[in-house]
Design an enzyme around this catalytic site. Structure first.
Site, short mmCIF file in Angstrom:
data_model
loop_
_atom_site.label_atom_id
_atom_site.label_comp_id
_atom_site.label_asym_id
_atom_site.label_seq_id
_atom_site.Cartn_x
_atom_site.Cartn_y
_atom_site.Cartn_z
N CYS A 79 0.81 -1.22 0.00
CA CYS A 79 0.00 0.00 0.00
C CYS A 79 0.84 1.27 0.00
CB CYS A 79 -0.95 0.01 1.20
SG CYS A 79 -2.19 -1.29 1.15
N HIS A 105 -9.00 3.94 -1.62
CA HIS A 105 -7.59 3.55 -1.48
C HIS A 105 -7.15 2.81 -2.74
CE1 HIS A 105 -3.91 1.94 -0.07
NE2 HIS A 105 -4.35 0.97 0.72
N CYS A 137 0.23 2.28 6.69
CA CYS A 137 0.55 0.87 6.93
C CYS A 137 0.71 0.16 5.59
CB CYS A 137 -0.53 0.21 7.77
SG CYS A 137 -2.19 0.30 7.07
#
Length: 385
Positions: free
Chosen positions: A89, A341, A371
């Site tokens: 991510c 996201h 994260c």
């Protein structure tokens, strides 16, 4: 001491799953922001020395070094190379780090960092599971590793499990998470209505604003959802949305700023990345932030705004509990629970928002962290000029 400046930053609106960007080739999403970045900054594209893009699940239209493909699809000079980064991510935040490090080292003067992802077209974790099935590999990237099993046993390695572990460790209730999620939607809706994202976004076709925020969501609706895992407290309502989008920014040295007549808007003040428990996976922003602040000699009192990716509500809530940060300075315009996201693009998307919000509010320092798979977290601190 060399400096790395952010000259400009732009993103697409974030499309929701099956929404207005779902049929767009991810290279074309990337090309769209690259063209806009060149136009807005006024930089000579032939002077760019590299294009560093984040992208996950690099199969099908996301394969083949999409950083290079997106640059060429934008009609930009063939002599400019590109490289694609996967730090899960945090991929495009890492792209910013690599770009800035090239400039800070003195080996490069102009580098583009960005990311692109079409999760509607290629589902999350497709590369590690479905794409591997024809090869008889169906159990994910960790199965079969003797070293991994010796160290971590058969513990589940997935983000939902990690989010649940965080909620349990920090004593975060489902109600707290839902209240946080509601606030994310409310802040995002307010930001859209007040035009806060207008300068940082470039419309793609008919998609002119972020599609994710839900104006009609309520705590009652959230409470009615079933947990992802029976007996757990993590639901879709407190999780980031599956999304499509792209973002890009231009990083320049002081020499490039003068030679090309560029106007820097911020400078990179700090770059770092840390890791911790890969099973809990999503709590690394806590130690990573502590490490960054110690290394810079700063405290959160020095930070005007924070962007921390809302992969799941407990990620941010645990970080807030550990750091004692002012919630009003954190994700002021909502986060991924509301805005989405798009995996490989999110790092630069967040930095684009952070830069513009610092400018809107007159803040000086902004901190970004998120994260990442494997129990990692990048931290970037920028200073508005």
């Amino acid at each position: 001491m060399p400096e790395a400046y952010i000259v400009d930053a732009v993103r697409t609106p974030v499309g929701r799953r099956g929404g207005g960007l779902s049929a767009v080739h991810p290279a074309d999403l990337g090309a769209h922001v690259l063209k806009e970045l060149v136009e807005r900054s006024g930089v000579d594209p032939a002077a760019v020395e590299d294009v560093v893009f984040g992208c996950l699940d690099t199969v099908g239209p996301q394969a083949g070094d999409i950083a290079r493909t997106a640059w060429l699809a934008a009609g930009l000079p063939e002599e400019v190379p590109g490289v694609t980064v996967d730090r899960q991510c945090g991929s495009s935040q890492q792209a910013v780090h690599f770009a800035a490090q090239g400039v800070l080292s003195g080996t490069q003067d102009l580098v583009v960092a960005g990311g692109t992802q079409n999760m509607s077209m290629i589902p999350i974790a497709f590369a590690s599971r479905q794409a591997a099935e024809p090869l008889g590999l169906t159990e994910g990237p960790y199965a079969g590793s003797a070293g991994w099993r010796a160290r971590y046993g058969d513990a589940p390695v997935n983000q939902f499990h990690g989010a649940q572990l965080i909620a349990q460790k920090w004593g975060i209730s489902r109600r707290e998470m839902e209240e946080f999620a509601l606030r994310s939607h409310q802040r995002a809706v307010r930001a859209i209505d007040e035009g806060r994202f207008a300068r940082e976004t470039v419309a793609y076709g008919d998609v002119a604003v972020d599609e994710g925020p839900r104006r009609d969501t309520t705590l009652e609706k959230m409470a009615a959802l079933k947990p992802v895992v029976e007996g757990g407290t993590i639901t879709a309502a407190v999780s980031s949305q599956v999304s499509d989008g792209a973002a890009a920014l231009l990083i320049a040295s002081e020499r490039a700023v003068h030679e090309h007549g560029l106007r820097p808007r911020a400078r990179i003040h700090h770059l770092s990345v840390r890791g911790e428990d890969p099973i809990r996976m999503l709590s690394a922003p806590v130690p990573a932030t502590a490490y960054a602040l110690k290394k810079t000699g700063m405290s959160l009192a020095d930070i005007d705004l924070v962007e921390i990716n809302e992969a799941f509500a407990p990620v941010v809530l645990a970080w807030l509990k550990e750091t004692g940060a002012d919630p009003e300075r954190v994700n002021a315009n909502g986060g991924a629970i509301a805005l989405g996201h798009p995996l490989g693009a999110t790092g630069v998307k967040l930095m684009t928002t952070l830069l513009h919000e610092l400018e809107r509010t007159g803040g000086r320092y902004g901190l970004q962290t998120m994260c990442e798979g494997g129990g990692q977290a990048n931290v970037t601190i920028i200073e508005r000029l």
